[in-house]
Every structure is written in structure tokens, then in C-alpha cells.
Design an enzyme around this catalytic site. Structure first.
Site, short mmCIF file in Angstrom:
data_model
loop_
_atom_site.label_atom_id
_atom_site.label_comp_id
_atom_site.label_asym_id
_atom_site.label_seq_id
_atom_site.Cartn_x
_atom_site.Cartn_y
_atom_site.Cartn_z
N CYS A 115 74.28 77.21 -36.82
CA CYS A 115 75.01 78.16 -36.74
C CYS A 115 76.48 78.08 -36.63
CB CYS A 115 74.75 78.82 -35.00
SG CYS A 115 73.08 78.92 -35.04
N HIS A 255 79.33 83.69 -32.19
CA HIS A 255 78.22 83.54 -33.27
C HIS A 255 77.15 84.57 -32.35
CE1 HIS A 255 74.40 82.31 -34.66
NE2 HIS A 255 73.92 81.78 -33.61
N ASN A 285 69.98 87.13 -35.01
CA ASN A 285 70.55 85.66 -35.31
C ASN A 285 70.43 85.13 -36.56
OD1 ASN A 285 71.60 83.10 -35.40
ND2 ASN A 285 70.51 82.42 -33.36
O1 UT7 Z 1 71.60 80.26 -32.56
C1 UT7 Z 1 71.47 79.09 -32.09
C2 UT7 Z 1 71.64 79.10 -30.77
N1 UT7 Z 1 70.58 79.58 -30.07
C3 UT7 Z 1 70.79 80.43 -29.00
O2 UT7 Z 1 71.73 80.32 -28.46
C4 UT7 Z 1 69.36 80.95 -28.21
C5 UT7 Z 1 69.59 80.70 -26.95
N2 UT7 Z 1 68.41 81.11 -26.26
C6 UT7 Z 1 67.98 82.58 -25.83
O3 UT7 Z 1 68.93 83.19 -26.39
C7 UT7 Z 1 67.13 82.72 -25.04
O4 UT7 Z 1 66.64 81.69 -24.03
C8 UT7 Z 1 65.84 83.42 -25.31
C9 UT7 Z 1 66.11 84.86 -26.03
C10 UT7 Z 1 65.40 82.55 -26.51
C11 UT7 Z 1 64.75 83.45 -24.35
O5 UT7 Z 1 65.15 84.43 -23.29
P1 UT7 Z 1 65.03 83.59 -21.83
O6 UT7 Z 1 65.54 84.50 -20.90
O7 UT7 Z 1 65.52 82.32 -21.61
O8 UT7 Z 1 63.71 83.52 -21.62
P2 UT7 Z 1 62.50 82.25 -21.46
O9 UT7 Z 1 62.45 81.38 -22.63
O10 UT7 Z 1 62.98 81.85 -20.18
O11 UT7 Z 1 61.08 82.90 -21.35
C12 UT7 Z 1 60.79 83.91 -20.18
C13 UT7 Z 1 59.45 84.58 -20.31
C14 UT7 Z 1 58.62 83.18 -20.55
O12 UT7 Z 1 57.09 83.65 -19.81
P3 UT7 Z 1 57.03 83.11 -18.24
O13 UT7 Z 1 56.75 81.70 -18.41
O14 UT7 Z 1 57.96 83.52 -17.51
O15 UT7 Z 1 55.63 83.76 -17.90
C15 UT7 Z 1 58.17 83.57 -22.06
O16 UT7 Z 1 56.86 83.00 -22.14
O17 UT7 Z 1 59.34 85.37 -21.46
C16 UT7 Z 1 58.19 84.88 -22.28
N3 UT7 Z 1 58.40 85.25 -23.59
C17 UT7 Z 1 58.35 86.42 -24.19
N4 UT7 Z 1 57.78 87.45 -23.73
C18 UT7 Z 1 57.66 88.66 -24.54
C19 UT7 Z 1 59.19 84.47 -24.65
N5 UT7 Z 1 59.21 85.20 -25.69
C20 UT7 Z 1 58.79 86.12 -25.49
C21 UT7 Z 1 58.45 87.62 -26.38
N6 UT7 Z 1 58.13 88.67 -25.67
N7 UT7 Z 1 59.05 87.55 -27.66
#
Ligand code: UT7
Length: 328
Positions: A115, A255, A285
Site C-alpha cells: 500500500c 491510503h 482498498n
Molecule cells: O491496506 C493495507 C492495510 N489494511 C488495513 O489497514 C486493513 C485494516 N483492518 C480493517 O480495516 C478491519 O480490521 C476490517 C475491516 C478488516 C475488519 O473490521 P473489524 O472491525 O476489525 O472486524 P473484525 O475482524 O474484528 O471482525 C468482527 C466480526 C467477526 O465476527 P465475531 O468473531 O465477532 O463473531 C468477523 O467474523 O465481524 C465478522 N466479519 C464479517 N461479518 C460480516 C468479518 N468479515 C465480515 C464480513 N461480513 N465481510
């Protein structure tokens, strides 16, 4: 002349025509528009058509940038491409782009900084121009993340899109002067965001493909926290290096990985959200391509005014981080 100014003489961008909406993704994996929008700010993203590649997208963006700079393709003497999804492992996407442009002499190579690819390439280009014979450089970041996305993995497939952004650097140009840079990396965190297969550690085999190791894996939550901290500290470093403060910044161009990350970074830097350029809702992204596409949109839509101070800041796989201050 060694002290000739080097500036951004033109910009260009391209995103594929095909739009993939959150509603489309609801039919592919167990997700909802509401989850994607509230967690990431993304509404839709662009996906390449069959036959489109990093170099084909980059060619369209490059021709637009060259036109706006008034530079002919044959006048380029340097092409640097930031990408993690080159058309082929060999040759570089930069060489393929060079051939598409009909240039037969420019030094051309890819860099891998995920990125941060554009900001890394921009500093390399500026420094090579300062020290060398180069007069016109094409700085490109282009990605087809759709080709390394696991479309069965809801953790990642809702996040990514395809696109290309380009800046033309020219000697003797006083627009878009790059005041300073701050680049860094910490490979100790490499496993948080990686594509395991396809390199020397894990060559492609039937077994590897069955294990889906050819796709991006990310520990999103850990990356999120590191992203905010690293982007803030990179921005602070580059401001300190130039004797400027966040109050001097006209535009924060971060980014575009996640709207929540961008808002958190702006808040910590005390930059009002109205001064943050945002297009993650439309494109998702696109790795290194997000920053130059944002810059080109701002340039072509008349958002940028001469004298504006642009703070570009990025973070991604590596882990890498990068910031740059540009006086438009
Ligand atoms: O470009 C390079 C750098 N990349 C980044 O900077 C990305 C950084 N990370 C993020 O943007 C976020 O961490 C994400 C958008 C990837 C995820 O958001 P989050 O608020 O960190 O969610 P999480 O990974 O903690 O997941 C929360 C819940 C989980 O369920 P449980 O375990 O709480 O029951 C996931 O299984 O959301 C669930 N989940 C989804 N639910 C519906 C994960 N993906 C999805 C989805 N739809 N697509």
C-alpha cells in the site's frame, strides 16, 4: 542544472468499468451491506475485465498523466511501478508498461511496498532525478487485487478493488514540489498481511492451490491498530522534518483501506475530516494505487489549488509505512 526544481507535472488514473457492489457481495459470501459500510466505509469497488492487467490499466492512466504534463512518452527516461500484482513475475510490469507506451530507453523497474508503493516510488524517483541524468519520470502504482483475493473469504473479499494511478515528475516544474518524505518498515510483522504462495518459499503447486495459499490473508484487527499508530507517527515525522504543523496542511490524502482508520488518523493529527480526501466508498482498498488515484482525482476535479499543502500517508503489507508532503 543540479538545483533545478522537480515537481509533479501531471497526474492520471484509471479504474475498470465493472462495478462490484456490496449487494453483489451479499450474494457471494455471508455478509451484509450494513456490515461492510459501517466497518469499512466501502459501498462498491471496481474489478478488471478479462484481458485487463496492471500494465493495461497503467497505460491508460499514464497516457492521461503524460497529456496533462505535456510530456511525450519517448521523453520519459525513468519508469517506476509500485505493485504487488504485476502482469507476470518476469519481466517487470514497468517494462511491459514501457513497451505499451512505445518508449524504448527509459530505465524501468518495479518496487514492492504494497500500500506504500506510490509514496516509496515517488521518493525513489525524486532522489534519482536529483542525483542523475533523468528529466522526466513516470511514477506508477497499479494493482489488480481482485486476482489475489479469495472470493470465498468474507474477511478479505469485501475490502479490495482494482485501479491504477500515475504522476509524471519533471525537472524544471514548480508545481507539486515534494518537500520531504518519511519511509519505514518492520518485517517482524510480515505474517499479518501476506500472500504465502508464488515465491521461493512456497512455489505454486496443486497442493498449494488447494490450500488457497495464493490469496491475500490478513489479520485485520491487528493491522488496523498498527495502521492508525504508524500513519500518525509517519505524518508527524514528515511534518517535523519540514518545520510544518498539521495546521499548515490543506489536504490529508491517506491510503484508503478503511474509513474508520482515516478518521482516526485525522482526529489524532487534529485535521478536520472535511480536509481528508476520501474515495474508499467508490473504490475500496486498491493497495498502492489509492494515493495516486486520489491525487489525480483532486487534480483533475479542480480541488487542488497552487500552494496547497498535501500530506500523503500510507501503511500496508511488509509492514511498511510512508508519508510525504507536497506543495501543489
Ligand atoms: O491496506 C493495507 C492495510 N489494511 C488495513 O489497514 C486493513 C485494516 N483492518 C480493517 O480495516 C478491519 O480490521 C476490517 C475491516 C478488516 C475488519 O473490521 P473489524 O472491525 O476489525 O472486524 P473484525 O475482524 O474484528 O471482525 C468482527 C466480526 C467477526 O465476527 P465475531 O468473531 O465477532 O463473531 C468477523 O467474523 O465481524 C465478522 N466479519 C464479517 N461479518 C460480516 C468479518 N468479515 C465480515 C464480513 N461480513 N465481510
Amino acid at each position: 542544472m543540479a538545483d533545478e526544481k522537480i515537481g509533479i507535472a501531471g497526474t492520471g488514473f484509471y479504474v475498470p468499468e465493472k462495478v462490484l457492489t456490496n449487494a453483489d457481495l451479499e450474494k457471494m459470501v455471508d455478509t451484509t451491506d450494513e456490515w461492510i459500510l459501517t466497518r469499512t466505509g466501502i459501498k462498491e469497488r471496481r474489478i478488471i475485465a478479462p484481458g485487463e492487467t496492471v500494465s493495461s490499466m497503467a497505460e491508460i492512466a499514464a497516457r492521461q498523466a503524460l497529456d496533462s504534463a505535456g510530456v511525450a512518452p519517448e521523453d520519459l527516461d525513468l519508469i517506476i511501478m509500485g505493485t504487488i500484482t504485476p502482469d507476470e513475475p518476469l519481466p517487470s510490469a514497468a517494462c511491459l508498461l514501457q513497451a505499451r507506451l512505445g518508449n524504448t530507453t527509459a530505465a524501468s523497474f518495479d518496487i514492492s511496498a504494497a500500500c506504500c508503493g506510490f509514496i516509496y516510488a515517488l521518493e525513489i524517483g525524486q532522489k534519482l532525478m536529483q542525483g542523475g541524468r533523468y528529466r522526466h519520470a513516470l511514477i506508477v502504482a497499479a494493482e489488480t487485487l481482485s486476482t489475489v483475493t479469495d472470493w470465498e473469504d468474507r474477511d478479505t473479499c469485501v475490502l479490495f478493488g482494482d485501479g491504477a494511478g500515475v504522476a509524471v515528475l519533471s525537472k524544471g516544474c514548480d508545481q507539486g514540489e515534494m518537500l520531504d518524505f518519511y519511509l519505514g518498515a518492520d518485517g517482524a510483522y510480515s505474517s499479518l498481511l501476506e500472500i504465502e504462495a508464488g515465491g521461493s518459499a512456497c512455489p505454486i503447486s496443486h497442493e498449494v492451490l488447494d490450500q488457497r495459499k495464493q490469496y491475500i490473508k490478513m489479520e485485520g484487527n491487528k493491522v488496523f491498530k498498527l495502521a492508525v499508530a504508524s500513519m500518525v507517527s509517519s505524518a508527524q515525522h514528515v511534518l517535523e522534518q519540514t518545520g510544518l504543523t498539521s495546521q499548515d496542511v490543506t489536504w490529508l490524502l491517506p491510503h484508503q483501506a478503511n474509513l474508520r482508520i482515516m478518521k482516526a488518523v485525522a482526529k489524532r493529527l487534529k485535521i478536520p475530516v472535511e480536509q481528508v480526501y476520501i474515495n474508499v466508498d467508490r473504490y475500496g482498498n486498491m493497495s498502492g494505487a489509492t494515493v495516486p488515484i486520489g491525487l489525480a482525482e483532486m487534480d483533475h476535479n479542480g480541488i487542488l489549488k497552487r500552494g496547497d499543502l498535501i500530506l500523503m500517508v500510507a501503511f500496508g503489507g511488509g509492514l511498511t509505512w510512508a508519508a510525504s508532503l507536497v506543495r501543489w
